[in-house]
Each structure stands twice: as structure tokens, then as C-alpha cells.
Design a protein around this motif. Structure first.
Motif, PDB file in Angstrom:
ATOM      1  N   THR A  32       0.840  -1.201   0.000  1.00 28.33           N
ATOM      2  CA  THR A  32       0.000   0.000   0.000  1.00 28.33           C
ATOM      3  C   THR A  32       0.875   1.251   0.000  1.00 28.33           C
ATOM      4  O   THR A  32       0.401   2.357  -0.215  1.00 28.33           O
ATOM      5  N   ALA A  33       2.146   1.077   0.248  1.00 34.07           N
ATOM      6  CA  ALA A  33       3.134   2.148   0.172  1.00 34.07           C
ATOM      7  C   ALA A  33       4.476   1.450  -0.037  1.00 34.07           C
ATOM      8  O   ALA A  33       4.550   0.220   0.034  1.00 34.07           O
ATOM      9  N   ALA A  34       5.520   2.216  -0.280  1.00 35.07           N
ATOM     10  CA  ALA A  34       6.828   1.611  -0.570  1.00 35.07           C
ATOM     11  C   ALA A  34       7.280   0.686   0.559  1.00 35.07           C
ATOM     12  O   ALA A  34       7.931  -0.326   0.326  1.00 35.07           O
ATOM     13  N   THR A  35       6.947   1.053   1.803  1.00 30.60           N
ATOM     14  CA  THR A  35       7.445   0.266   2.932  1.00 30.60           C
ATOM     15  C   THR A  35       6.304  -0.340   3.748  1.00 30.60           C
ATOM     16  O   THR A  35       6.505  -0.759   4.879  1.00 30.60           O
ATOM     17  N   GLN A  36       5.088  -0.345   3.179  1.00 28.14           N
ATOM     18  CA  GLN A  36       3.985  -0.871   3.969  1.00 28.14           C
ATOM     19  C   GLN A  36       3.123  -1.849   3.165  1.00 28.14           C
ATOM     20  O   GLN A  36       2.787  -1.577   2.014  1.00 28.14           O
ATOM     21  N   ALA A  37       2.814  -2.972   3.806  1.00 31.35           N
ATOM     22  CA  ALA A  37       1.981  -3.972   3.135  1.00 31.35           C
ATOM     23  C   ALA A  37       0.786  -4.303   4.011  1.00 31.35           C
ATOM     24  O   ALA A  37       0.840  -4.174   5.230  1.00 31.35           O
ATOM     25  N   GLN A  38      -0.302  -4.716   3.359  1.00 34.23           N
ATOM     26  CA  GLN A  38      -1.515  -5.106   4.070  1.00 34.23           C
ATOM     27  C   GLN A  38      -1.689  -6.617   4.012  1.00 34.23           C
ATOM     28  O   GLN A  38      -1.450  -7.228   2.972  1.00 34.23           O
ATOM     29  N   TYR A  39      -2.116  -7.184   5.127  1.00 32.52           N
ATOM     30  CA  TYR A  39      -2.324  -8.629   5.204  1.00 32.52           C
ATOM     31  C   TYR A  39      -3.787  -8.915   5.504  1.00 32.52           C
ATOM     32  O   TYR A  39      -4.456  -8.123   6.172  1.00 32.52           O
ATOM     33  N   ASP A  40      -4.286 -10.064   5.010  1.00 32.22           N
ATOM     34  CA  ASP A  40      -5.697 -10.378   5.236  1.00 32.22           C
ATOM     35  C   ASP A  40      -5.858 -11.711   5.972  1.00 32.22           C
ATOM     36  O   ASP A  40      -4.888 -12.267   6.486  1.00 32.22           O
ATOM     37  N   ASP A  41      -7.081 -12.177   5.988  1.00 31.07           N
ATOM     38  CA  ASP A  41      -7.420 -13.387   6.720  1.00 31.07           C
ATOM     39  C   ASP A  41      -6.651 -14.607   6.214  1.00 31.07           C
ATOM     40  O   ASP A  41      -6.317 -15.503   6.986  1.00 31.07           O
ATOM     41  N   SER A  42      -6.359 -14.620   4.904  1.00 29.01           N
ATOM     42  CA  SER A  42      -5.634 -15.764   4.340  1.00 29.01           C
ATOM     43  C   SER A  42      -4.223 -15.839   4.943  1.00 29.01           C
ATOM     44  O   SER A  42      -3.680 -16.917   5.150  1.00 29.01           O
ATOM     45  N   HIS A  43      -3.637 -14.675   5.227  1.00 28.17           N
ATOM     46  CA  HIS A  43      -2.310 -14.666   5.853  1.00 28.17           C
ATOM     47  C   HIS A  43      -2.372 -15.193   7.284  1.00 28.17           C
ATOM     48  O   HIS A  43      -1.480 -15.908   7.729  1.00 28.17           O
ATOM     49  N   LEU A  44      -3.446 -14.805   7.973  1.00 31.34           N
ATOM     50  CA  LEU A  44      -3.596 -15.260   9.354  1.00 31.34           C
ATOM     51  C   LEU A  44      -3.736 -16.791   9.388  1.00 31.34           C
ATOM     52  O   LEU A  44      -3.074 -17.473  10.169  1.00 31.34           O
ATOM     53  N   LYS A  45      -4.575 -17.329   8.502  1.00 29.01           N
ATOM     54  CA  LYS A  45      -4.785 -18.783   8.441  1.00 29.01           C
ATOM     55  C   LYS A  45      -3.498 -19.519   8.093  1.00 29.01           C
ATOM     56  O   LYS A  45      -3.175 -20.543   8.681  1.00 29.01           O
ATOM     57  N   ARG A  46      -2.767 -18.969   7.112  1.00 25.84           N
ATOM     58  CA  ARG A  46      -1.522 -19.605   6.697  1.00 25.84           C
ATOM     59  C   ARG A  46      -0.511 -19.603   7.842  1.00 25.84           C
ATOM     60  O   ARG A  46       0.209 -20.578   8.077  1.00 25.84           O
ATOM     61  N   LEU A  47      -0.508 -18.512   8.598  1.00 26.82           N
ATOM     62  CA  LEU A  47       0.404 -18.383   9.730  1.00 26.82           C
ATOM     63  C   LEU A  47       0.097 -19.442  10.789  1.00 26.82           C
ATOM     64  O   LEU A  47       1.001 -20.078  11.350  1.00 26.82           O
ATOM     65  N   MET A  48      -1.198 -19.668  11.063  1.00 27.14           N
ATOM     66  CA  MET A  48      -1.587 -20.672  12.045  1.00 27.14           C
ATOM     67  C   MET A  48      -1.182 -22.067  11.560  1.00 27.14           C
ATOM     68  O   MET A  48      -0.787 -22.925  12.335  1.00 27.14           O
ATOM     69  N   LEU A  49      -1.290 -22.253  10.247  1.00 20.71           N
ATOM     70  CA  LEU A  49      -0.918 -23.539   9.668  1.00 20.71           C
ATOM     71  C   LEU A  49       0.583 -23.785   9.802  1.00 20.71           C
ATOM     72  O   LEU A  49       1.023 -24.876  10.201  1.00 20.71           O
ATOM     73  N   ILE A  50       1.380 -22.760   9.522  1.00 21.99           N
ATOM     74  CA  ILE A  50       2.838 -22.892   9.655  1.00 21.99           C
ATOM     75  C   ILE A  50       3.200 -23.240  11.100  1.00 21.99           C
ATOM     76  O   ILE A  50       4.016 -24.122  11.360  1.00 21.99           O
ATOM     77  N   ARG A  51       2.538 -22.536  12.049  1.00 20.68           N
ATOM     78  CA  ARG A  51       2.821 -22.794  13.465  1.00 20.68           C
ATOM     79  C   ARG A  51       2.443 -24.217  13.840  1.00 20.68           C
ATOM     80  O   ARG A  51       3.141 -24.887  14.604  1.00 20.68           O
ATOM     81  N   ALA A  52       1.317 -24.680  13.296  1.00 16.87           N
ATOM     82  CA  ALA A  52       0.865 -26.039  13.597  1.00 16.87           C
ATOM     83  C   ALA A  52       1.884 -27.061  13.085  1.00 16.87           C
ATOM     84  O   ALA A  52       2.197 -28.044  13.759  1.00 16.87           O
ATOM     85  N   LEU A  53       2.412 -26.822  11.892  1.00 19.97           N
ATOM     86  CA  LEU A  53       3.369 -27.770  11.309  1.00 19.97           C
ATOM     87  C   LEU A  53       4.713 -27.695  12.018  1.00 19.97           C
ATOM     88  O   LEU A  53       5.402 -28.703  12.189  1.00 19.97           O
ATOM     89  N   LEU A  54       5.106 -26.496  12.446  1.00 20.33           N
ATOM     90  CA  LEU A  54       6.386 -26.320  13.136  1.00 20.33           C
ATOM     91  C   LEU A  54       6.348 -26.911  14.535  1.00 20.33           C
ATOM     92  O   LEU A  54       7.369 -27.290  15.077  1.00 20.33           O
ATOM     93  N   GLY A  55       5.135 -26.969  15.113  1.00 19.96           N
ATOM     94  CA  GLY A  55       5.009 -27.399  16.500  1.00 19.96           C
ATOM     95  C   GLY A  55       5.271 -28.881  16.673  1.00 19.96           C
ATOM     96  O   GLY A  55       6.397 -29.339  16.546  1.00 19.96           O
ATOM     97  N   PRO A  56       4.222 -29.641  16.966  1.00 17.67           N
ATOM     98  CA  PRO A  56       4.412 -31.041  17.296  1.00 17.67           C
ATOM     99  C   PRO A  56       4.883 -31.859  16.109  1.00 17.67           C
ATOM    100  O   PRO A  56       5.541 -32.860  16.278  1.00 17.67           O
ATOM    101  N   GLY A  57       4.537 -31.408  14.873  1.00 17.78           N
ATOM    102  CA  GLY A  57       4.996 -32.151  13.703  1.00 17.78           C
ATOM    103  C   GLY A  57       6.511 -32.115  13.633  1.00 17.78           C
ATOM    104  O   GLY A  57       7.143 -32.966  13.061  1.00 17.78           O
ATOM    105  N   ARG A  58       7.112 -31.104  14.248  1.00 15.92           N
ATOM    106  CA  ARG A  58       8.561 -30.914  14.282  1.00 15.92           C
ATOM    107  C   ARG A  58       9.172 -31.019  12.889  1.00 15.92           C
ATOM    108  O   ARG A  58      10.213 -31.626  12.695  1.00 15.92           O
ATOM    109  N   LEU A  59       8.488 -30.429  11.911  1.00 13.82           N
ATOM    110  CA  LEU A  59       9.024 -30.447  10.563  1.00 13.82           C
ATOM    111  C   LEU A  59       9.998 -29.290  10.405  1.00 13.82           C
ATOM    112  O   LEU A  59       9.867 -28.268  11.053  1.00 13.82           O
ATOM    113  N   SER A  60      10.962 -29.482   9.510  1.00 13.73           N
ATOM    114  CA  SER A  60      11.905 -28.404   9.228  1.00 13.73           C
ATOM    115  C   SER A  60      11.228 -27.379   8.316  1.00 13.73           C
ATOM    116  O   SER A  60      10.207 -27.660   7.689  1.00 13.73           O
TER     117      SER A  60
END
Lengths: 212, 212
Positions: A32-60
Motif C-alpha cells: 500500500t506504500a513503498a514500505t507498507q503492506a496489508q495482510y488479510d485473513d488468508s495470511h492469518l490462516k496460513r500463519l496458524m498452519l505454519i505454526r501447527a506444522l512447526l510445532g508437534p509435527g517438528r518439521l523443518s
């Protein structure tokens, strides 16, 4: 929302989010500007997914990248999908160190169980390695042996595959891949607790190691 | 026998055997000369055990050292033993990053299953982490949910604990510790193969991701 708000909502530090962005695990936000970006619900969901995989799955991070690749670009069929996910997860090519006789033993067990679908060579290698270790350690198996574990897991697999939704390819892939990975730590933790409970009930505070 | 013969019989390279000796995983042989030691059947068995633990168990040298410590110095009771083995294996203290509410959720599930033995906090933490990841990923569980997995694993645990011999403390500890570790990769490999088979039978070569 801005990255700071994404951090607040997800509970993931801003620096960590930036790391995921650099590694390509998280798609870039909309500039939205040279140094600013906007994130939406899809980013939030993806973030939760990454955390889930990094957690007990102990994937690299590298493995998670491969798994997300499969989730983002689903293959033609669920069978193909499970194959691709298995290869991504099992570190393909590591079957080099197993003797052909051990692979044959694993294949014979799968045949006896009546599992007719083509078995993934990488996972068959994992089974061969597991059997070889049990053999080397001269571990006594439960009555019914490997077949009993196999029959129980086949029953669970039927129920697990039934949870895969048929109406949306994306949802199907997501459920199949995540189900494969995220149930594993659940099974292992429950098994440890079940063993502690069974051991406590059988031996009480004492047992075979306490003298008369 | 000499180290070269131990290497031949075990299939483990001499340099690797020397590394295990230096790390204290393998007890020293009996010195027959200043630069020569003799090894016996106990060394061969221990070597096979180390290889089994290093293989599919994918344990680190440090963890194997702890597990062998438990095997060599059995605690007073099998219950205590399982506790010690769990702590050695689960990386104790890692429960710091789990919220109290998540631990309570895990404890409630164990209670509902009727598992009355005191649950190891480290393993309870593993269960809490697994449940949190499933929750975060919004994974659909099988009908019957976590309780169904729990009941099946409790049944298997009864059978597994029944394989622990009552006549020898050393044999009891060996079977309990190795059974805990070595069955895990077996379960995971069988589950992946069972899922591939169930998926193949349900969806065939095609399925929800193929168009009309």
C-alpha cells in the motif's frame, strides 16, 4: 491489516513473520506504500498452519515449504496427493541403506494385510527400517504381532480418509495432508500416556523389579 | 574377540565402534595387552541395541546414552521406569511454551479416558501441543474424536505391557524401554501405508480433485 496487527492476532512475533515472508512460506502482503503492506485473513490462516506444522509435527522449514507447495498446488488425485505428501515428508531416497531382503519382508507384511494399493517406496523403506530395528533389538511383540497393529491402523485409516471432504479439491488436499502429519504426534503422546497408565495398573508402585 | 571381529559380526565399522567406546555407549573391552582389548557377546548385543536406537528411533547419541543408562541401572519399579524413560525421551522441560489452558484440556481428555495413573508432565505437554496444533489447523477429526484414538491405544498398551517379563528386572526394563521407542516408527510407517491404501480404495486413481 498491517504486519503489527497480524502479529497481535496470530501471537507470532513480527520478526518471525518477516522470516516466513523471506523464506516464502507466507505470501507477500499487498503493498500500500513503498514500505507498507496489508495482510488479510488468508495470511492469518496460513500463519496458524505454519505454526501447527512447526510445532508437534517438528518439521523443518524446508519440509514445511514442500508440504505447503502441495497444499497450494494440489495434484490431480488424492492418491497422487498422498504419494507426494509422503515423499515430501519421509525424506525420499533414504531407502538406499536398507537391504533388499528387509524391503521384501515389509512388502510381504503389506500383502498379508491385503493392502492392494501401490505402496510408496519411501514409506515401505520406513517400515523395513522399523522392522529391522525391532528384530535387532530382539523385542517381543504383542500377541498378533505386526499384523495386529496393521489391522487397527487400517481401521483408523478408513475413518480418517472418510473425513476428507469431496466437494472442494483445496479442502480435500488440506485435510489429507494435515491429517497425515498432525495426527502422528497425537498418536505418540496418547500411546506414551496409555503405556504409563497400563504399566501403573499392572505393576502398581512396585512390580517385577522389586524383590520379595 | 578382537574389535575387528566384533566389527565383522555386527556389521558396524571399527571406527564407529571406537566412537561408541569414546562416547561411553559401549563398555570398554577387557585389556589383554596395552593396545589390545577383547570383546564378548554382551558387546555384540549392546552394539545391535545402539544401532536399533540410532535407526528408525532417530534418537540422538545423547538421548541413547540416557536410555542405556536406564537400561543399565533399572529404577525400583516399572512405573518409575516408564516415567524416567519418558522424561529421557520427551525432552523434559519443553512444556514451558504451552498455555496452562492447553495442559488442562489434555488432562481432561486423560481423565475422560479413565487413565488414573499419574500422567508424566512432559508427555502431557506433548499431548497438549498435539491437540493445540490440530485445533489451530482446524483439522476435522474422525468420528469419536480423540477419545477413539485413546481407547484403541489403551487396548494396545494393555497388550504391550503384558509382554514385559516378570522374572528378570533387567529383561523387564529392556522390554519396556525398547518397546516404548521401537514401536513408534512401526506405528507411523504402518499408518502412512494404511492411509495410502484406504485413500486408493476410496478415491481410486481419481476422486474429489478430478472434474466431471
Amino acid at each position: 491489516v498491517r504486519i503489527s496487527e497480524l502479529s497481535r492476532r496470530s501471537g507470532v512475533a513480527t520478526a518471525t513473520i518477516k522470516y516466513y515472508l523471506r523464506e516464502g512460506l507466507l505470501p507477500a502482503g499487498e503493498l500500500t506504500a513503498a514500505t507498507q503492506a496489508q495482510y488479510d485473513d488468508s495470511h492469518l490462516k496460513r500463519l496458524m498452519l505454519i505454526r501447527a506444522l512447526l510445532g508437534p509435527g517438528r518439521l523443518s522449514i524446508a519440509t514445511i515449504k514442500e508440504v505447503l507447495e502441495v497444499v497450494d498446488h494440489p495434484p490431480q488425485s488424492p492418491l497422487q496427493l498422498l504419494g507426494e505428501a509422503s515423499v515430501a515428508l519421509s525424506g525420499a531416497g533414504s531407502s538406499d541403506d536398507i537391504a533388499e531382503a528387509e524391503i521384501e519382508h515389509a512388502r510381504a507384511i503389506v500383502d498379508q494385510l491385503g493392502w492392494t494399493a501401490a505402496a510408496d517406496p519411501a514409506v515401505l523403506g520406513d517400515l523395513a527400517r522399523a522392522l529391522a530395528a525391532i528384530d535387532q533389538a530382539q523385542l517381543t511383540l504383542i500377541s498378533g504381532g505386526v499384523q495386529r497393529y496393521g489391522r487397527i491402523l487400517a481401521e483408523l485409516a478408513e475413518a480418517e480418509v472418510a473425513t476428507v471432504p469431496m466437494d472442494s479439491p483445496e479442502a480435500a488436499v488440506r485435510q489429507a495432508v494435515l491429517g497425515t502429519i498432525l495426527i502422528e504426534p497425537l498418536l505418540l503422546a496418547l500411546r506414551r500416556l496409555a503405556l504409563q497408565n497400563a504399566s501403573g495398573r499392572r505393576f502398581g508402585g512396585n512390580g517385577p523389579t522389586s524383590g520379595p
